[in-house]
Scaffold this motif. Structure first.
Motif, PDB file in Angstrom:
ATOM      1  N   VAL A 172       7.834  11.508  -1.908  1.00  0.00           N
ATOM      2  CA  VAL A 172       7.902  10.443  -0.904  1.00  0.00           C
ATOM      3  C   VAL A 172       9.336  10.257  -0.413  1.00  0.00           C
ATOM      4  O   VAL A 172       9.594  10.166   0.797  1.00  0.00           O
ATOM      5  N   THR A 193       5.595  12.774  11.856  1.00  0.00           N
ATOM      6  CA  THR A 193       4.649  13.472  10.970  1.00  0.00           C
ATOM      7  C   THR A 193       5.084  13.349   9.520  1.00  0.00           C
ATOM      8  O   THR A 193       4.270  13.095   8.621  1.00  0.00           O
ATOM      9  N   LYS A 196       4.566   9.719   8.394  1.00  0.00           N
ATOM     10  CA  LYS A 196       3.137   9.408   8.215  1.00  0.00           C
ATOM     11  C   LYS A 196       2.608   9.974   6.903  1.00  0.00           C
ATOM     12  O   LYS A 196       1.788   9.339   6.220  1.00  0.00           O
ATOM     13  N   LYS A 197       3.089  11.155   6.549  1.00  0.00           N
ATOM     14  CA  LYS A 197       2.675  11.755   5.282  1.00  0.00           C
ATOM     15  C   LYS A 197       3.189  10.920   4.110  1.00  0.00           C
ATOM     16  O   LYS A 197       2.492  10.744   3.098  1.00  0.00           O
ATOM     17  N   VAL A 199       3.690   7.696   4.234  1.00  0.00           N
ATOM     18  CA  VAL A 199       2.860   6.485   4.221  1.00  0.00           C
ATOM     19  C   VAL A 199       1.531   6.751   3.515  1.00  0.00           C
ATOM     20  O   VAL A 199       1.034   5.905   2.772  1.00  0.00           O
ATOM     21  N   GLU A 200       0.963   7.941   3.724  1.00  0.00           N
ATOM     22  CA  GLU A 200      -0.286   8.297   3.047  1.00  0.00           C
ATOM     23  C   GLU A 200      -0.110   8.296   1.531  1.00  0.00           C
ATOM     24  O   GLU A 200      -0.998   7.875   0.790  1.00  0.00           O
ATOM     25  N   LEU A 201       1.050   8.769   1.084  1.00  0.00           N
ATOM     26  CA  LEU A 201       1.321   8.850  -0.360  1.00  0.00           C
ATOM     27  C   LEU A 201       1.741   7.500  -0.929  1.00  0.00           C
ATOM     28  O   LEU A 201       1.503   7.215  -2.101  1.00  0.00           O
ATOM     29  N   PRO A 203       1.390   3.916   0.687  1.00  0.00           N
ATOM     30  CA  PRO A 203       1.034   2.998   1.786  1.00  0.00           C
ATOM     31  C   PRO A 203       1.656   1.614   1.689  1.00  0.00           C
ATOM     32  O   PRO A 203       1.641   0.865   2.658  1.00  0.00           O
ATOM     33  N   LYS A 204       2.193   1.261   0.526  1.00  0.00           N
ATOM     34  CA  LYS A 204       2.791  -0.069   0.356  1.00  0.00           C
ATOM     35  C   LYS A 204       4.299  -0.009   0.127  1.00  0.00           C
ATOM     36  O   LYS A 204       4.901  -0.975  -0.351  1.00  0.00           O
ATOM     37  N   GLN A 228       4.141  -1.798  12.127  1.00  0.00           N
ATOM     38  CA  GLN A 228       4.692  -1.212  10.901  1.00  0.00           C
ATOM     39  C   GLN A 228       5.666  -2.176  10.215  1.00  0.00           C
ATOM     40  O   GLN A 228       5.668  -2.306   8.986  1.00  0.00           O
TER      41      GLN A 228
END
Length: 345
Positions: A172, A193, A196-197, A199-201, A203-204, A228
């Motif tokens: 991250v 990109t 966003k990746k 954030v997927e890993l 999200p908080k 955001q």
């Protein structure tokens, strides 16, 4: 005349001092943490770093414990901003324990904190040659060192190398830093990109969300940026940077009332933050609230003169456009002399 017999000079011992019975130094390996605390207390009294280093080498027989002691001592010195002694301590430890990468990594981190980014990059690069090094962490730190020097392409090389490693605890962090490097190079879509990746890993993660918002802001997608920043504040409500960024974004959306709330909240946390004050003033100018701008400017003694001049020049342009005249300063009335009206008898 009697001859005075000279006392033989006792040979120097390798031990810095004679240990009293029951001293923690006698059983240092059994409780390294307590040993380090006692050693640091002695350092503060005597301010003798050589003595500390000798104790570590003499009393700790296990290499792993010596590494722990040097690492913990360096952190204590770092908290007191004794950078020179931190560097000396780590150099001594590296010299005595050349087969371990841990102290070399600590040295690189200290150099980074001291903003000696070029030296830090060299130290982290040297650490990569060690077998016991945490490669993802080292590549991340090496990339950060290049990023801090403005060498964005070099930073990307090491971030990309770090992302190739599976089960990466720094994934991250690397993705966020990679996104920043790409953004600096003008590759906004690639940066987004990467963010966003991240954030997927995570999200908080407020830092990740803040960075995503910043990319949207730079692309002029202010509603997405605000979204955001609000998500980031849900996780970290008192983050001054996020509050200021939200205020700037809402200013762009002409939502001045909520922008002021964001800036006011940030100033409650830190009333002397120059960046927040400047952004708040720009917001008031954008809203053409010249009187409110003037009130805040009077309280903003911390702003640099160049910033004040620039803002005041902008305010003057708005005054002319809006046809607002400068208020004349009130001239205090002169006090009249008190005349004794009593009659003299």
């Amino acid at each position: 005349m009697k001859k005075v017999s000279k006392q033989p000079i006792a040979p120097k011992t390798t031990s810095p001092t004679k240990d009293p019975p029951g001293s923690i130094y006698l059983n240092a390996d059994s409780d390294v943490k307590k040993f380090v605390e006692s050693l640091y207390d002695e350092y503060k009294i005597r301010n003798n770093l050589d003595r500390v280093c000798d104790y570590v080498e003499d009393k700790l027989h296990k290499p792993v414990n010596r590494i722990v002691a040097y690492k913990d001592l360096s952190k204590k010195l770092l908290k007191e901003r004794r950078f020179k002694h931190v560097a000396q301590l780590l150099d001594y430890g590296i010299q005595k324990n050349p087969e371990n990468a841990t102290l070399l990594m600590e040295k690189g981190k200290v150099q980074f904190i001291m903003m000696r980014y070029g030296e830090a990059a060299g130290t982290f690069a040297a650490a990569l040659a060690y077998k016991d090094v945490d490669k993802p962490e080292t590549l991340y730190n090496l990339g950060l060192s290049y990023l801090s020097q403005g060498k964005y392409s070099e930073a990307l090389v090491h971030f990309d190398e770090g992302l190739k490693i599976k089960d990466n605890l720094y994934e991250v962090d690397i993705l966020v830093s990679r996104g920043i490097a790409l953004s600096k190079l003008g590759k906004k879509e690639d940066a987004l990109t990467s963010f966003k990746k991240a954030v997927e890993l995570a999200p908080k993660d407020a830092e990740v969300l803040n960075n995503v918002g910043s990319v949207y802001f730079e692309e002029g997608q202010y509603e997405l940026a605000a979204e955001q920043y609000l998500k980031a504040l849900e996780e970290k409500p008192n983050d001054i940077e996020v509050l200021s960024n939200l205020g700037n974004t809402l200013t762009k959306l002409k939502d001045y009332q909520h922008a002021w709330i964001a800036f006011e909240e940030a100033l409650k946390i830190n009333p002397t933050n120059v960046g927040v004050i400047e952004n708040y003033l720009l917001c008031l100018l954008d809203a053409k609230l010249i009187d409110r701008y003037s009130e805040l400017m009077e309280k903003s003694a911390l702003l640099p003169k160049e910033t004040k001049d620039r803002l005041n020049a902008l305010a003057e342009e708005y005054r002319i456009t809006l046809g607002i005249r400068h208020k004349k300063p009130l001239v205090p009335k002169k006090k009249r002399a008190i005349v004794n009206t009593k009659l003299k008898l």
